[in-house]
Design an enzyme around this catalytic site. Structure first.
Site, PDB file in Angstrom:
ATOM      1  N   THR A  49      17.572 -35.861 -88.200  1.00 46.85           N
ATOM      2  CA  THR A  49      16.844 -35.465 -89.404  1.00 46.85           C
ATOM      3  C   THR A  49      15.357 -35.655 -89.136  1.00 46.85           C
ATOM      4  OG1 THR A  49      16.687 -37.650 -90.467  1.00 46.85           O
ATOM      5  CG2 THR A  49      18.785 -36.449 -90.715  1.00 46.85           C
ATOM      6  N   CYS A  50      14.530 -35.369 -90.139  1.00 44.44           N
ATOM      7  CA  CYS A  50      13.091 -35.547 -89.936  1.00 44.44           C
ATOM      8  C   CYS A  50      12.731 -37.018 -89.764  1.00 44.44           C
ATOM      9  CB  CYS A  50      12.304 -34.939 -91.098  1.00 44.44           C
ATOM     10  SG  CYS A  50      12.729 -35.641 -92.711  1.00 44.44           S
ATOM     11  N   ASN A  51      13.573 -37.912 -90.263  1.00 46.85           N
ATOM     12  CA  ASN A  51      13.255 -39.341 -90.208  1.00 46.85           C
ATOM     13  C   ASN A  51      14.028 -40.127 -89.169  1.00 46.85           C
ATOM     14  OD1 ASN A  51      11.241 -39.486 -92.177  1.00 46.85           O
ATOM     15  ND2 ASN A  51      12.740 -39.537 -93.826  1.00 46.85           N
ATOM     16  N   ARG A  52      15.028 -39.518 -88.520  1.00 44.92           N
ATOM     17  CA  ARG A  52      15.818 -40.270 -87.536  1.00 44.92           C
ATOM     18  C   ARG A  52      16.549 -39.332 -86.590  1.00 44.92           C
ATOM     19  NH1 ARG A  52      18.495 -44.297 -89.698  1.00 44.92           N
ATOM     20  NH2 ARG A  52      17.457 -44.124 -91.704  1.00 44.92           N
ATOM     21  N   SER A 109      17.075 -45.655 -95.584  1.00 46.65           N
ATOM     22  CA  SER A 109      16.208 -44.487 -95.740  1.00 46.65           C
ATOM     23  C   SER A 109      14.770 -44.878 -96.053  1.00 46.65           C
ATOM     24  CB  SER A 109      16.735 -43.579 -96.853  1.00 46.65           C
ATOM     25  OG  SER A 109      17.989 -43.041 -96.524  1.00 46.65           O
ATOM     26  N   PRO A 115      19.766 -39.746-101.971  1.00 44.52           N
ATOM     27  CA  PRO A 115      21.106 -39.200-101.738  1.00 44.52           C
ATOM     28  C   PRO A 115      21.191 -38.150-100.641  1.00 44.52           C
ATOM     29  CG  PRO A 115      20.134 -38.158-103.663  1.00 44.52           C
ATOM     30  CD  PRO A 115      19.137 -39.192-103.181  1.00 44.52           C
ATOM     31  N   GLY A 189       0.473 -25.533-111.200  1.00 40.35           N
ATOM     32  CA  GLY A 189       0.551 -25.641-109.754  1.00 40.35           C
ATOM     33  C   GLY A 189       1.880 -25.094-109.268  1.00 40.35           C
ATOM     34  N   GLY A 191       2.975 -26.232-105.818  1.00 46.43           N
ATOM     35  CA  GLY A 191       3.197 -26.926-104.550  1.00 46.43           C
ATOM     36  C   GLY A 191       4.533 -27.651-104.522  1.00 46.43           C
ATOM     37  N   GLU A 192       4.694 -28.480-103.498  1.00 49.25           N
ATOM     38  CA  GLU A 192       5.977 -29.150-103.274  1.00 49.25           C
ATOM     39  C   GLU A 192       6.376 -30.059-104.434  1.00 49.25           C
ATOM     40  OE1 GLU A 192       8.030 -32.210-100.033  1.00 49.25           O
ATOM     41  OE2 GLU A 192       6.090 -31.282 -99.598  1.00 49.25           O
TER      42      GLU A 192
END
Length: 420
Positions: A49-52, A109, A115, A189, A191-192
């Site tokens: 994943t982006c984090n691991r 996380s 989740p 807005g 954005g994300e």
């Protein structure tokens, strides 16, 4: 057989390094096939994943296994070992089991209790199923981890409180208004953060969402997803009176919503209350607006206070979740250790079956040749008894001869000998 979890994550490695060792979906099949070719690897799952990036493996032998697999990870991604040296971690057996359960439950996380990681773990498991890289132990472990994650979310409040700005804004709206189903919400807005807010609101079935953005084109994609109306920033003054709730997050250097604009909207609304949530930095909404009656203005700092309180509540829930993981990992290890005896039990039963068949064949032959059946049965029972007790008897004698009381007692217990 041993279980191993090995990898890097957001706590041990910067994004520049995590990018280098990530696995893309397009190459997952090749990676798993390559991984299975490594010495002693019986099965493997790759979670990226982006984090691991983590490898979960069942191995024939744990001797130097983590070093060999770190080397494989470096070779596969064509990076130097020293780049991973201070960032990689590994866990074996019980620690590996606990680690996966913690990961699947959101306890490891970046955002505690989030989740999304469970879906990512399930995807990694499905990839391994599709590419036939699962061992029976890993399959059982992952299925167990999914049930643990479900239990954690059901029995604790780990996911009940907002810990993101977007979710906190929606939580605040639900706290002030009993129901959102009759409300109109203006989002400023596209954005994300506003995307996340819009999706949260859509889940709560608000009456109407209006999205205001500098350009309609960018906002239209989000509007299509959440069934919203799109206006430009210049249309806000005209549309503001419709809004019961305003949530704003743009990159504008100057305020977009001023005090006069809100005063006009309140007049049209006959002073029905308005909630304005400004999560922009610099602020999108003039601070003087909070002086107006029937207006509730919250800034990003106010939301951070809510988020911090919720983080503390999640930390308390995490303690409960850790107890669940500890209990469930212990049960899994009991099952895993029991599997170590399966082969020995099968071999012992096969040996007994061969002995039974051999003795029965001899007895049948004797009876068919005219021998007295009763004598044959007596002879068979004595021979069978002697054959069965021969090895245990030798083991008992050897333990006694060696003075090995611990082994002697273990043999006595396993043979059901209860008297001296």
């Amino acid at each position: 057989m041993t279980l191993l979890a090995l990898g890097i994550n957001h706590k041990t490695a910067p994004v520049a390094l995590r990018e280098k060792v990530s696995f893309s979906p397009d190459t997952m099949g090749d990676a798993l096939n390559n991984l299975l070719q490594q010495p002693a690897v019986r099965g493997g799952v790759v979670l990226s994943t982006c984090n691991r990036t983590e490898l979960y493996l069942s191995l024939e032998d744990k001797e130097n296994s983590h070093e060999q697999l770190i080397s494989w990870l470096c070779q596969y991604h064509q990076i130097e070992p020293h780049e991973l040296k201070n960032s990689v971690y590994w866990h074996q057996d019980n620690q590996a089991v606990s680690h996966l359960m913690r990961v699947a439950s959101g306890l490891d996380s970046l955002v505690l209790g989030e989740p999304q990681i469970l879906g990512q773990v399930k995807k990694a498991f499905a990839d391994s199923q599709n590419y036939h890289s699962l061992s029976s132990e890993l399959e059982r472990l992952f299925q167990k981890s999914f049930s643990v994650a479900k239990r954690v979310r059901t029995e604790t409040q780990i996911g009940a409180n907002a810990v993101s700005v977007a979710f906190a804004a929606c939580t605040l709206a639900r706290q002030i208004f009993e129901s959102l189903s009759s409300l109109t919400i203006l989002l400023v807005g596209a954005g994300e953060t506003i995307e996340l807010v819009a999706r949260h609101l859509r889940e709560h079935q608000v009456k109407k969402i209006i999205i205001a953005n500098r350009t309609k084109e960018r906002a239209q994609r989000l509007a299509n997803e959440v069934d919203a109306e799109v206006i430009t920033l210049s249309d806000i003054d005209e549309s503001l009176s419709q809004a019961d709730i305003v949530i704003s997050s743009t990159a504008s250097p100057l305020p977009i919503i001023g005090k006069g604009m809100v005063e006009r909207a309140l007049k049209k609304r006959r002073n029905q209350p308005m909630l304005l949530v400004d999560i922009a930095v610099p602020r999108d909404i003039e601070q003087d607006i909070e002086k107006l009656s029937n207006v509730y203005l919250y800034s990003v700092d106010d939301l951070e206070a809510i988020i911090q309180h919720n983080r503390e509540q999640r930390q308390a829930a995490a303690i409960e979740a850790e107890h669940i993981v500890q209990q469930e990992s212990g049960q899994f290890m009991d099952w895993l250790r029991a599997q170590g005896a399966v082969g020995a039990i099968r071999e012992y039963r096969d040996s007994a079956e061969m002995l039974r068949a051999e003795m029965a064949e001899k007895a049948i032959a004797l009876i068919q040749n005219g021998a007295d059946a009763e004598k044959v049965i007596q002879q068979l029972s004595h021979q069978l008894m002697n054959r069965l007790i021969h090895t245990p008897t030798k083991s008992l004698q050897q333990a006694a001869s060696d003075g090995d009381i611990e082994r002697l007692n273990l043999l006595r217990e396993s043979l059901g000998i209860t008297h001296n």
